[in-house]
Every structure is written in structure tokens, then in C-alpha cells.
Design an enzyme around this catalytic site. Structure first.
Site, PDB file in Angstrom:
ATOM      1  N   HIS A 180       0.844  -1.218   0.046  1.00  0.00           N
ATOM      2  CA  HIS A 180      -0.148   0.009   0.150  1.00  0.00           C
ATOM      3  C   HIS A 180       0.816   0.957  -0.114  1.00  0.00           C
ATOM      4  O   HIS A 180       0.764   2.153  -0.833  1.00  0.00           O
ATOM      5  CB  HIS A 180      -0.855  -0.034   1.103  1.00  0.00           C
ATOM      6  CG  HIS A 180      -1.802  -1.124   1.508  1.00  0.00           C
ATOM      7  ND1 HIS A 180      -2.805  -1.232   0.511  1.00  0.00           N
ATOM      8  CD2 HIS A 180      -2.064  -2.203   2.258  1.00  0.00           C
ATOM      9  CE1 HIS A 180      -3.550  -2.206   1.058  1.00  0.00           C
ATOM     10  NE2 HIS A 180      -3.000  -2.763   2.219  1.00  0.00           N
TER      11      HIS A 180
HETATM   12  C1  BDR Z   1      -3.219   1.453   5.043  1.00  0.00           C
HETATM   13  O1  BDR Z   1      -3.502   1.007   6.328  1.00  0.00           O
HETATM   14  C2  BDR Z   1      -2.521   0.691   6.959  1.00  0.00           C
HETATM   15  O2  BDR Z   1      -2.710  -0.637   7.962  1.00  0.00           O
HETATM   16  C3  BDR Z   1      -1.129   0.518   6.014  1.00  0.00           C
HETATM   17  O3  BDR Z   1      -0.301   0.990   6.746  1.00  0.00           O
HETATM   18  C4  BDR Z   1      -1.703   1.503   4.937  1.00  0.00           C
HETATM   19  O4  BDR Z   1      -1.265   2.853   5.174  1.00  0.00           O
HETATM   20  C5  BDR Z   1      -3.955   0.346   4.170  1.00  0.00           C
HETATM   21  O5  BDR Z   1      -5.292   0.499   4.307  1.00  0.00           O
END
Ligand code: BDR
Ligand code: CA
Length: 311
Positions: A238
Site C-alpha cells: 500500500h
Molecule cells: C493502510 O492502512 C495501514 O494499515 C497501512 O499502513 C496502509 O497505510 C492500508 O489500508
């Protein structure tokens, strides 16, 4: 060289995103600022320091932001990132914590001092950003661009069927930013859930014997093995993708849309709302934003591996 400030909640994928930003050599990383999200603000700040020590970049300032979302308790994600937020890895903590104050003023000062030069990449709840924008709305004209990882447009959420974690955790702050006329690029689950880092990808890191590659290997192996990622055959990158978009926008295709978020419905809280016209629920939006809807995932993953394993 281009300049970046990274605001996030490390967090395994935040840690990897910071490493990617540093090792790409494309940006002068002006600061890492932290926000409560995946883990508490205190843990996120310590983890940011651990990553800068690992990369030999303790000259980059770390500053802590706001310890809980706007008017809400914090729903953390240690079930995803491990108790320490870094998948149980044990990186040493440098002894400079007492310098970690004042993320909001630091970000404002840096943006206002270098108009049009700073790319702000935000990969946690948008609590710090909303506060900054309310304090100093002129950051809109002075920031080069603002890239946020968050939201789910045409795909299900990852924390509820409707909502993505960063937006769901602080929907009121997200709403302030998304409805604004800030120069925003949004990197939602629609693209990050396509950047699946597989077991085969991990093998390529295993062969590299640098401290950064060893950390990345252990953290990614942990991240791949949580139950929801096992089902996917790997883990989504992500936050690294948000940094990737800052480095090379051609990794993604974007569409200009108005964007809002649900804040007043317990079932759909945090749901991303988009449209080509600012009517109905989008009437309150000041401008369209670039929303990433397609990604060249394999090219990005190749770039990620090559960059973090480079000497
Ligand atoms: C986002 O949520 C967090 O757990 C991760 O770091 C990322 O920024 C993904 O949904
Ligand atoms: Ca994050």
C-alpha cells in the site's frame, strides 16, 4: 532534487515506503512525521527513528504529530503489523526521541519556506494534515503536491466492507482534506490491492545480505503470513505505492473526480464517495482530485525490489 515530507504511522508498509523514498535517490527527504494509526503515536515515532537509523539517515528530522483521531478513539491495527508495528523485527532505537516534537509546525514551516517544492506523501490517517490545513490554509498554494494512500473507490474496504483503514480511522479529518482544493493524488485500495508482493518476490530479497534487505525480508515475510494476506498469495504494498507514484506517476493511471467520505452512518462510516460532477453528496467538494484507478503492478514491484536491494 525534488523534496518530500513523509507523514505516516509505521507500520510495516510505512517502514518500507520510507526506505523506498530514501533509497530511490529521487527525493531529498526533508522530514518524517508521525501520526497515530496502525500503532500508537509513540510506537510510530520510535519506528520512524528505527528506520532512519537502519538507513543511516538520522540526519532527517522525525516529528510526532497528533496522538488520536479527531473526536474519536484510535482503532489500531497491531493485528496486521505486529505488537511493535514492525512485524516483530528488532531494530535498535537511536537515543534522539526527545527531539521528536511538533510535526504540524515543522510541516507548515518547510512547505511555506520552499513554495512549490515539497511533495507531501501521507500514508496514515489524515489527522495531522487536516489540522495543518485548518491552521495554515495557504499550504494549498505552496505545497507542490499531496499524495495520500487511502480510500476504496470501486473495490471493498479492508477494515469494513465499505472502508479503508486510513480513512476509516479518522473520517472527519479525511473529509476536510478530500473536500478541499488541495492538489491531491489519491492512491486507494483499487491500485494498492493489485501490488501483491508474492513469496517468489520475497525470495529475491532473501539473497541480498544488506541490513536494509534483511529487515525488508523479515518484515515482508511477517506481513505475507497474516491470515488475510495468506489468502491473497502475498501482501499488498500500500504505502510503498504512494511513494512510487511520487517518484514516477507513470506507474498508475488516474481519473479526475470529486471525492468525499461518509462520516455520519455507522454502517458505511469511512466509505469513499466519488463522482464526475459535484452534485448530491459531492456538492460540498471544492475541486476534483487525481484518483489512481489502474496500476502497472509488476513494473512497480520490480522497481521496489531493485531499489530496496541496491547497495
Ligand atoms: C493502510 O492502512 C495501514 O494499515 C497501512 O499502513 C496502509 O497505510 C492500508 O489500508
Ligand atoms: Ca500506513
Amino acid at each position: 532534487m525534488k523534496r518530500m515530507i513523509y507523514d505516516g504511522d509505521p507500520g510495516i508498509d510505512d517502514a518500507l515506503a520510507i526506505i523506498l523514498a530514501i533509497k530511490s535517490g529521487e527525493f531529498d527527504l526533508e522530514a518524517v512525521t508521525t501520526v497515530a494509526g496502525n500503532v500508537s503515536l509513540e510506537k510510530a515515532t520510535k519506528n520512524a527513528l528505527r528506520i532512519l537509523r537502519l538507513t543511516g539517515r538520522l540526519n532527517i528530522p522525525v516529528a510526532a504529530g497528533i496522538p488520536s483521531p479527531f473526536g474519536r478513539g484510535l482503532e489500531r491495527a497491531e493485528y496486521v503489523h505486529g505488537d511493535n508495528g514492525l512485524g516483530g523485527t528488532s531494530l535498535p532505537l537511536p537515543g534522539v526521541e526527545d527531539k521528536c516534537i511538533g510535526a504540524l509546525d515543522l510541516i507548515i514551516a518547510k512547505i511555506m519556506k520552499k513554495p512549490g517544492e515539497i511533495t507531501l506523501v501521507a500514508c496514515g490517517p489524515l489527522t495531522n494534515l487536516a489540522e495543518i490545513y485548518m491552521k495554515e490554509p495557504r499550504i494549498g498554494e505552496n505545497v507542490r503536491e499531496l499524495i495520500i494512500m487511502g480510500g476504496a473507490v470501486q473495490v471493498p474496504g479492508n477494515v469494513t466492507p465499505h472502508a479503508e483503514f486510513n480513512i476509516y480511522t479518522d473520517p472527519e479529518s479525511a473529509q476536510i482534506i478530500l473536500r478541499s482544493d488541495l492538489p491531491l493524488t489519491i492512491v486507494p485500495l483499487d491500485v494498492t490491492m493489485k501490488t501483491i508482493f508474492t513469496v517468489y518476490d520475497l525470495e529475491q530479497i532473501y539473497e541480498v545480505r544488506t541490513p536494509v534487505a534483511e529487515f525488508a525480508y523479515n518484515a515482508l515475510r511477517y506481513y505475507q503470513n497474516i491470515p488475510k494476506h495468506k489468502k491473497l498469495g502475498g501482501c499488498p504494498l500500500h504505502d510503498p505505492l504512494a511513494v512510487g507514484v511520487a517518484i514516477d506517476e507513470s506507474f498508475v493511471k488516474t481519473k479526475e473526480l470529486y471525492v468525499n467520505v461518509v462520516t455520519d452512518n455507522i454502517i458505511t462510516l469511512g466509505k469513499t464517495l466519488v463522482g464526475e460532477k459535484n452534485t448530491g453528496e459531492l456538492e460540498v467538494c471544492a475541486s476534483k482530485h487525481k484518483v489512481c484507478l489502474e496500476v502497472d503492478a509488476r513494473r512497480f514491484i520490480r522497481f521496489f525490489i531493485d531499489t530496496i536491494t541496491a547497495d
